[in-house]
Design a protein around this motif. Sequence first.
Motif, PDB file in Angstrom:
ATOM      1  N   ASP A 150      -3.154  69.937 -31.721  1.00 19.00           N
ATOM      2  CA  ASP A 150      -3.886  69.322 -32.828  1.00 19.00           C
ATOM      3  C   ASP A 150      -5.279  68.876 -32.424  1.00 19.00           C
ATOM      4  O   ASP A 150      -5.869  67.993 -33.043  1.00 19.00           O
ATOM      5  N   ASP A 151      -5.820  69.518 -31.402  1.00 23.06           N
ATOM      6  CA  ASP A 151      -7.167  69.225 -30.916  1.00 23.06           C
ATOM      7  C   ASP A 151      -8.172  70.102 -31.665  1.00 23.06           C
ATOM      8  O   ASP A 151      -8.032  71.327 -31.701  1.00 23.06           O
ATOM      9  N   SER A 152      -9.167  69.495 -32.274  1.00 19.84           N
ATOM     10  CA  SER A 152     -10.099  70.255 -33.118  1.00 19.84           C
ATOM     11  C   SER A 152     -10.924  71.247 -32.312  1.00 19.84           C
ATOM     12  O   SER A 152     -11.213  72.362 -32.798  1.00 19.84           O
ATOM     13  N   ARG A 183      -8.767  74.138 -31.557  1.00 19.12           N
ATOM     14  CA  ARG A 183      -8.549  74.922 -32.771  1.00 19.12           C
ATOM     15  C   ARG A 183      -9.720  75.870 -33.023  1.00 19.12           C
ATOM     16  O   ARG A 183      -9.525  77.053 -33.334  1.00 19.12           O
ATOM     17  N   ALA A 184     -10.945  75.381 -32.880  1.00 18.17           N
ATOM     18  CA  ALA A 184     -12.122  76.233 -33.087  1.00 18.17           C
ATOM     19  C   ALA A 184     -12.192  77.325 -32.020  1.00 18.17           C
ATOM     20  O   ALA A 184     -12.522  78.483 -32.318  1.00 18.17           O
ATOM     21  N   TYR A 238      -5.100  76.993 -33.660  1.00 21.60           N
ATOM     22  CA  TYR A 238      -5.683  77.581 -34.873  1.00 21.60           C
ATOM     23  C   TYR A 238      -4.601  78.007 -35.852  1.00 21.60           C
ATOM     24  O   TYR A 238      -4.706  77.757 -37.068  1.00 21.60           O
ATOM     25  N   GLU A 256      -3.116  75.906 -38.713  1.00 20.51           N
ATOM     26  CA  GLU A 256      -3.880  75.652 -39.936  1.00 20.51           C
ATOM     27  C   GLU A 256      -3.581  76.655 -41.044  1.00 20.51           C
ATOM     28  O   GLU A 256      -4.048  76.483 -42.170  1.00 20.51           O
TER      29      GLU A 256
END
Length: 462
Positions: free
Chosen positions: A65-67, A70-71, A268, A271
């Motif tokens: 859940d680390d942004s 994720r990117a 990712y 999402e």
Amino acid sequence: MVAPEHKALAVTFAVLLSGCGAGGDGANGTGDSEALVSDEERALLESLHYDAGPPPEDPSNRVADDSAARAFGQRLFFDPAFSGALLEGDNDGSNATLGQRGDFGKVSCAGCHVPQNAFVDTRSPHRQVSLAAQWTLRKTPTLLEVAFVSLYNWDGRRDSLWNQALGVMESNREFNSGRLFVAEQLHRLHREEYEDVFGEMPPLDDETRFPPLTGDTTGCVEVTTLQGATFRCRGLPGDEADYDGMAAEDQELVTIASVNATKAIAAYLRELRCGPSRFDAWLDGDEDALDARELSGAKLFVGQGRCIECHSGPRLTDDRFHNVGLSPAEVAVAILDSDDHGAAEGIAAALEDPLSTAGDYSDGDRRVLPDTVGAEHEGAFRTPTLRCAAQHPSFMHTGQFTSLSQVVDFFDRGGDPHGSYPGMNTLTPLDLSEDEQADLVAFLNALDGAGPSSDLLTPPSE
């Protein structure tokens, strides 16, 4: 145009939902009493309501859940630089393929999970099984709602999103790559972004410890197998190539780097959601969200159709494995595997997998694997979600059905009478009429949601 009898059914539901009663003999409504929803049916339908909340925590992936992860994972999902040579001669450079035989760096996750089409394969020839480095033996499943799944692949071979992704990279049918090559490409192309998330990369440019960095194509070598000449990208454990020639501690660093990359991809994938459908809007009180045929199909889904026995819960799947008596059939270019033991072999392999979530490369055990493989796993395959399934071009783990009508007909007849996969068929006939089958298909088409936001369908901007 809605038929008069369907208009009458819709009126009956409208009366019912406005508080005039349920499950009666028609005295309280103006339409066919068959359309009335009993309290029991309503409760069953409510149990299918979409859950828009976040997926469950993943203890095996500390960056789930680390942004930033994720990117980074989104960028890697679209990057074909981690793949080796295309091996199959059907790779002829046409629009339905990813390149020509012998081309390197053509396969990405997005090549077979097409973001604009519910993350299933609408690109490969015949749109049944996928053509990547070679033809796959099973249909590419959707990635929508995938973060809620317990075991992955049609046979439960993997117990996390990240070890499933690395398995794809190391499969000579898919990426035709290897973990050393993956780590090298990370170092060459994505080092800064990797280190922003995971810290310092292994010193892969230290030629006293690691093979020389070789660029984006020459890291793959031609080797001879029992099947003839093929290409392998540097480094699968046990293939006696460069990876096996390194010191054990450096092999460990390479594996950690490649696993970290797939953990970012997994962040990712968390999402990717189908989203609520018209069916959910109807459950929420919008009486016009479904027409009469779709409402009839909903009743059949939880009633005579018995679909809810396996397609239960908010994602319309029990996440279990079933042998439904499917006869193997030729698909695409005559791909046929009549001895596919499904979960019996997949789960057995997962229990022995050093990359499982119980292993050293995991951040915590998900505890989703059974202790043993049982007779119920023979020829059994995972129940897919029905959310956004109407967008798929083919169905079943083989992709051998090309319409939802064919799928409903298969289940109505209780599976195939001859030649099923190993194990025991668990189906019995449903005895639905043609109209009832059509109603079920109509309901399945009402389960499509809006899908992920547009910013998740392309690589992230710089």
